[in-house]
Scaffold this motif. Structure first.
Motif, mmCIF file in Angstrom:
data_model
loop_
_atom_site.group_PDB
_atom_site.id
_atom_site.type_symbol
_atom_site.label_atom_id
_atom_site.label_comp_id
_atom_site.label_asym_id
_atom_site.label_seq_id
_atom_site.Cartn_x
_atom_site.Cartn_y
_atom_site.Cartn_z
ATOM 1 N N ASP A 87 44.449 76.869 78.143
ATOM 2 C CA ASP A 87 45.711 76.126 78.271
ATOM 3 C C ASP A 87 45.871 75.120 77.137
ATOM 4 O O ASP A 87 46.956 74.972 76.559
ATOM 5 C CB ASP A 87 45.750 75.394 79.621
ATOM 6 N N ARG A 88 44.780 74.432 76.806
ATOM 7 C CA ARG A 88 44.852 73.427 75.743
ATOM 8 C C ARG A 88 45.102 74.098 74.381
ATOM 9 O O ARG A 88 45.872 73.590 73.567
ATOM 10 C CB ARG A 88 43.544 72.631 75.709
ATOM 11 N N THR A 89 44.472 75.238 74.153
ATOM 12 C CA THR A 89 44.684 75.964 72.894
ATOM 13 C C THR A 89 46.128 76.440 72.781
ATOM 14 O O THR A 89 46.745 76.367 71.711
ATOM 15 C CB THR A 89 43.727 77.166 72.803
ATOM 16 N N GLU A 90 46.666 76.935 73.892
ATOM 17 C CA GLU A 90 48.065 77.381 73.918
ATOM 18 C C GLU A 90 48.995 76.221 73.566
ATOM 19 O O GLU A 90 49.951 76.378 72.787
ATOM 20 C CB GLU A 90 48.396 77.920 75.310
ATOM 21 N N ALA A 91 48.702 75.052 74.111
ATOM 22 C CA ALA A 91 49.548 73.885 73.852
ATOM 23 C C ALA A 91 49.462 73.435 72.394
ATOM 24 O O ALA A 91 50.465 73.028 71.795
ATOM 25 C CB ALA A 91 49.141 72.741 74.786
ATOM 26 N N PHE A 92 48.270 73.533 71.810
ATOM 27 C CA PHE A 92 48.073 73.070 70.432
ATOM 28 C C PHE A 92 48.607 74.070 69.402
ATOM 29 O O PHE A 92 49.204 73.676 68.400
ATOM 30 C CB PHE A 92 46.576 72.838 70.176
ATOM 31 N N PHE A 93 48.370 75.370 69.644
ATOM 32 C CA PHE A 93 48.621 76.362 68.596
ATOM 33 C C PHE A 93 49.632 77.439 68.984
ATOM 34 O O PHE A 93 49.876 78.371 68.215
ATOM 35 C CB PHE A 93 47.301 77.032 68.191
ATOM 36 N N GLY A 94 50.206 77.342 70.171
ATOM 37 C CA GLY A 94 51.234 78.293 70.567
ATOM 38 C C GLY A 94 50.698 79.617 71.061
ATOM 39 O O GLY A 94 51.465 80.522 71.391
ATOM 40 N N THR A 95 49.391 79.764 71.117
ATOM 41 C CA THR A 95 48.773 80.989 71.635
ATOM 42 C C THR A 95 47.342 80.685 72.041
ATOM 43 O O THR A 95 46.684 79.820 71.452
ATOM 44 C CB THR A 95 48.774 82.120 70.594
ATOM 45 N N SER A 96 46.877 81.397 73.065
ATOM 46 C CA SER A 96 45.467 81.304 73.447
ATOM 47 C C SER A 96 44.763 82.629 73.191
ATOM 48 O O SER A 96 43.624 82.822 73.607
ATOM 49 C CB SER A 96 45.336 80.926 74.927
ATOM 50 N N ASP A 97 45.459 83.533 72.512
ATOM 51 C CA ASP A 97 44.886 84.839 72.172
ATOM 52 C C ASP A 97 44.016 84.665 70.932
ATOM 53 O O ASP A 97 44.512 84.367 69.846
ATOM 54 C CB ASP A 97 46.006 85.848 71.910
ATOM 55 N N LEU A 98 42.708 84.843 71.090
ATOM 56 C CA LEU A 98 41.794 84.609 69.971
ATOM 57 C C LEU A 98 42.060 85.556 68.808
ATOM 58 O O LEU A 98 41.867 85.188 67.647
ATOM 59 C CB LEU A 98 40.346 84.752 70.449
ATOM 60 N N SER A 99 42.489 86.773 69.109
ATOM 61 C CA SER A 99 42.805 87.710 68.030
ATOM 62 C C SER A 99 43.963 87.194 67.192
ATOM 63 O O SER A 99 43.969 87.324 65.965
ATOM 64 C CB SER A 99 43.150 89.087 68.605
ATOM 65 N N GLU A 100 44.957 86.599 67.854
ATOM 66 C CA GLU A 100 46.093 86.047 67.122
ATOM 67 C C GLU A 100 45.679 84.823 66.310
ATOM 68 O O GLU A 100 46.184 84.598 65.205
ATOM 69 C CB GLU A 100 47.218 85.693 68.094
ATOM 70 N N LEU A 101 44.771 84.034 66.845
ATOM 71 C CA LEU A 101 44.287 82.882 66.080
ATOM 72 C C LEU A 101 43.606 83.331 64.795
ATOM 73 O O LEU A 101 43.744 82.700 63.746
ATOM 74 C CB LEU A 101 43.309 82.059 66.926
ATOM 75 N N LEU A 102 42.867 84.431 64.874
ATOM 76 C CA LEU A 102 42.177 84.935 63.685
ATOM 77 C C LEU A 102 43.143 85.495 62.656
ATOM 78 O O LEU A 102 42.851 85.501 61.459
ATOM 79 C CB LEU A 102 41.182 86.032 64.085
ATOM 80 N N GLU A 103 44.281 85.987 63.113
ATOM 81 C CA GLU A 103 45.204 86.660 62.210
ATOM 82 C C GLU A 103 46.289 85.729 61.672
ATOM 83 O O GLU A 103 47.273 86.168 61.122
ATOM 84 C CB GLU A 103 45.856 87.840 62.932
ATOM 85 N N SER A 104 46.140 84.449 61.842
ATOM 86 C CA SER A 104 47.177 83.522 61.387
ATOM 87 C C SER A 104 46.552 82.363 60.631
ATOM 88 O O SER A 104 45.330 82.261 60.483
ATOM 89 C CB SER A 104 47.971 83.000 62.591
ATOM 90 N N GLU A 105 47.428 81.461 60.164
ATOM 91 C CA GLU A 105 46.941 80.279 59.449
ATOM 92 C C GLU A 105 46.272 79.291 60.394
ATOM 93 O O GLU A 105 45.683 78.293 59.959
ATOM 94 C CB GLU A 105 48.098 79.593 58.715
ATOM 95 N N ASN A 106 46.324 79.582 61.701
ATOM 96 C CA ASN A 106 45.716 78.673 62.674
ATOM 97 C C ASN A 106 44.218 78.510 62.452
ATOM 98 O O ASN A 106 43.654 77.450 62.736
ATOM 99 C CB ASN A 106 45.962 79.175 64.101
ATOM 100 N N ILE A 107 43.561 79.563 61.971
ATOM 101 C CA ILE A 107 42.113 79.491 61.794
ATOM 102 C C ILE A 107 41.757 78.397 60.795
ATOM 103 O O ILE A 107 40.795 77.642 60.972
ATOM 104 C CB ILE A 107 41.549 80.864 61.352
ATOM 105 N N GLU A 108 42.560 78.286 59.733
ATOM 106 C CA GLU A 108 42.319 77.244 58.733
ATOM 107 C C GLU A 108 42.652 75.870 59.303
ATOM 108 O O GLU A 108 41.943 74.889 59.045
ATOM 109 C CB GLU A 108 43.156 77.518 57.483
ATOM 110 N N THR A 109 43.714 75.815 60.104
ATOM 111 C CA THR A 109 44.095 74.543 60.723
ATOM 112 C C THR A 109 42.996 74.042 61.652
ATOM 113 O O THR A 109 42.644 72.855 61.653
ATOM 114 C CB THR A 109 45.402 74.712 61.515
ATOM 115 N N ILE A 110 42.437 74.951 62.450
ATOM 116 C CA ILE A 110 41.359 74.574 63.373
ATOM 117 C C ILE A 110 40.159 74.039 62.597
ATOM 118 O O ILE A 110 39.592 72.988 62.935
ATOM 119 C CB ILE A 110 40.947 75.781 64.235
ATOM 120 N N ARG A 111 39.783 74.751 61.550
ATOM 121 C CA ARG A 111 38.609 74.333 60.777
ATOM 122 C C ARG A 111 38.845 72.975 60.116
ATOM 123 O O ARG A 111 37.972 72.096 60.138
ATOM 124 C CB ARG A 111 38.281 75.394 59.732
ATOM 125 N N ASN A 112 40.020 72.792 59.530
ATOM 126 C CA ASN A 112 40.307 71.525 58.847
ATOM 127 C C ASN A 112 40.347 70.357 59.833
ATOM 128 O O ASN A 112 39.863 69.260 59.539
ATOM 129 C CB ASN A 112 41.628 71.623 58.089
#
Length: 565
Positions: free
Chosen positions: A515-540
């Motif tokens: 739920d928290r990931t969905e609120a922060f990044f618009g998705t809680s699907d880990l595959s989608e997180l890997l396929e978007s700029e979100n991965i860099e945002t999370i790391r930074n």
């Protein structure tokens, strides 16, 4: 080990420096005396390791193999390692599939001692070719696309990579349409895509060809004989057979004519045909198996013989019961043949089977051929019986396209194909890929000893990729994240989860973190997180927040180091 990584600052600045200098620093790591001692000869010697016992007995090879998957601390846990390595990774109930730590499944899948298809590891140059050779094991697109097996998912990923089609990896419906297409049909779906790689992908699996050559039924001459053994004497007319739907189905199935059962009027005319009359219904049928079916049961002769018996005056000896082709084949069918040569020593089959199935051979010129007609027919039948019917290019399927009676003959005897022992062989580049992974892990370990946050940041994306690769179930992926201390640490810091979060029920943790990931990044699907700029945002964000926490609280490194345990 004497190697110490060079770090330049913390946070994003330090991370970018590490990324820029990583290749150079790992070259220095590879020259470390301890690393050289552990890795010396690994690439050359791995070819001699063909069993779990071989690997467990070679300390240096085991060190590198476990280190490649971050499991170096388990080197003394021989019992667990044996169970993991001996398991079949494609079995969803096997131990590595049940463990929450996905690194064990990665290890088992890479060496694949307990599964089929041999070792497989992304990064090994020969792996793609080896995987392509396995494609014949799948009978339908859904066997591959909907499988929960990690091995099947690996085959799909690597097949897509082999044909440069990774962009379609999550489009299951599209891939199903491609794989169901007939590449030989210019109007098929795959040919309308105007993408040569898609055509080659469909050709590699050849589902259309498998469907065309799929077995027509499960009835063999042996099951047919068992069904009719005690009933043949009661079959005097076609109606006697029609009154036994189970027997009719077995007969049609044996001759590959299952669909004919929908038209009993036509079948009646076929069974009652006079095969000496070229204009009879059976002889006029486009498919010669109808005439063969009629000839096998001989109902006109059976009915005439039954009439003779019925007309026998009282007190006189009636004629012997009818004995025809059906009875001859029933008597010949004993134990199933193990190989094609057995057919020629079963005189019941040898004398009766060709006529029973209505086989017709070319009349050869014996002088030109240098052989006799009998020898020619024997050789022809042996080639038919030895054919692999799952191979659309086999001899039986080839001649069956012209005369389906020969394919029906081969299917009826169902002679097992010779079993070739699978040779355990590493694909080209496998050992080097394992060694490269080992050096990557050793570098991360060294970085983590100096600055744990840098190790978490460097390992975050590949760690998440490994989790996503093991299952398509997003909930299961999140449970794996929670079971991985490094991945869990990154998400907890980025999402601002309190220290009490870990005390919650595990199901509640999984629900809250999604739920928290969905609120922060618009998705809680880990595959989608890997396929978007979100991965860099999370790391930074992780690097920035960790730097702030470290500056404010001090002592953070010692806490983070405990998470590697």
């Amino acid at each position: 080990m004497n190697f110490t990584p060079v770090l330049s600052g913390t946070g994003l600045v330090g991370y970018n420096f590490l990324v820029r200098t990583r290749d150079e620093q790992q070259e220095r790591l590879a020259q470390d005396a301890v690393i050289q001692r552990e890795t010396e000869g690994f690439v050359e010697n791995l070819a001699n390791i063909r069993t779990v016992d071989d690997l467990l007995a070679d300390r240096n090879a085991l060190t590198v193999a476990l280190g490649a998957f971050g499991l170096q601390d388990e080197i003394g846990n021989t019992g667990l390692l044996r169970q993991v390595l001996e398991a079949d990774p494609s079995d969803s109930d096997s131990l590595p599939n049940r463990l929450s730590d996905t690194r064990y499944l990665e290890l088992a899948t890479a060496f694949n001692f307990g599964g089929e298809g041999g070792p497989q590891l992304e990064g090994a140059t020969g792996t793609a070719s080896a995987v392509v050779e396995q494609l014949g094991n799948y009978q339908t697109p859904d066997d591959l696309l909907l499988s929960d097996s990690s091995q099947d998912r690996a085959v799909l990923r690597q097949a897509l990579a082999h044909f440069d089609l990774e962009q379609f990896s999550r489009n299951t419906d599209f891939l199903r349409s491609v794989l169901e297409s007939d590449p030989a049909d210019p109007n098929s779906f795959v040919n309308r895509m105007s993408n040569e790689n898609l055509v080659r992908f469909a050709e590699a699996f050849d589902f259309a060809g498998k469907q065309a050559s799929a077995p027509q039924g499960e009835t063999t001459i042996y099951s047919f004989a068992d069904a009719f053994r005690d009933e043949a004497a009661n079959l005097e007319t076609v109606d006697d057979l029609f009154d036994r739907p189970d027997l009719l189905e077995a007969a049609l199935d044996l001759f590959g004519l299952e669909e004919a059962g929908d038209d009993l009027d036509y079948l009646r005319d076929v069974f009652n045909s006079d095969l000496d009359d070229e204009n009879s219904v059976a002889n006029l049928a486009e498919d010669p198996r109808f005439a063969a079916l009629a000839g096998a049961f001989e109902f006109p002769d059976r009915e005439a013989h039954a009439a003779l018996i019925a007309a026998t005056p009282e007190g006189e000896e009636p004629p012997e019961p009818f004995e025809g082709k059906l009875e001859d084949m029933i008597n010949a069918a004993g134990e199933p043949l193990e190989e094609a040569g057995d057919y020629f020593v079963n005189f019941g089959f040898l004398l009766n089977a060709p006529d029973f199935f209505g086989l017709e051979f070319f009349d050869i010129n014996e002088d030109v051929r240098g052989t006799t007609q009998n020898a020619y027919e024997r050789d022809y039948l042996q080639r038919v019986l030895e054919s692999d019917l799952s191979d659309p290019n086999s001899f039986a399927n080839f001649v069956g396209a012209r005369d389906p009676r020969f394919e029906t003959f081969a299917r009826a005897f169902d002679i097992p194909q010779p079993v070739t022992e699978e040779v355990f062989e590493y694909p080209d580049g496998f050992a080097q890929a394992i060694l490269d992974r080992y050096l990557d892990q050793e570098f991360l370990t060294s970085v983590g000893e100096a600055d744990p946050t840098m190790r978490f940041a460097l390992g975050f994306e590949p760690g998440l990729e490994s989790v996503v690769a093991t299952t398509d179930n997003n909930d299961a992926q999140w449970f794996s994240v929670l079971a991985s201390n490094p991945l869990r640490e990154v998400f907890e810091v980025v999402l601002g989860l309190p220290s009490s979060f870990g005390a919650l029920d595990i199901d509640r943790q999984a629900r809250d973190i999604q739920d928290r990931t969905e609120a922060f990044f618009g998705t809680s699907d880990l595959s989608e997180l890997l396929e978007s700029e979100n991965i860099e945002t999370i790391r930074n964000r992780y690097l920035a927040q960790s730097s702030l926490d470290s500056s404010a609280g001090g002592g953070t490194s010692s806490v983070l180091l405990s998470l590697f345990a």
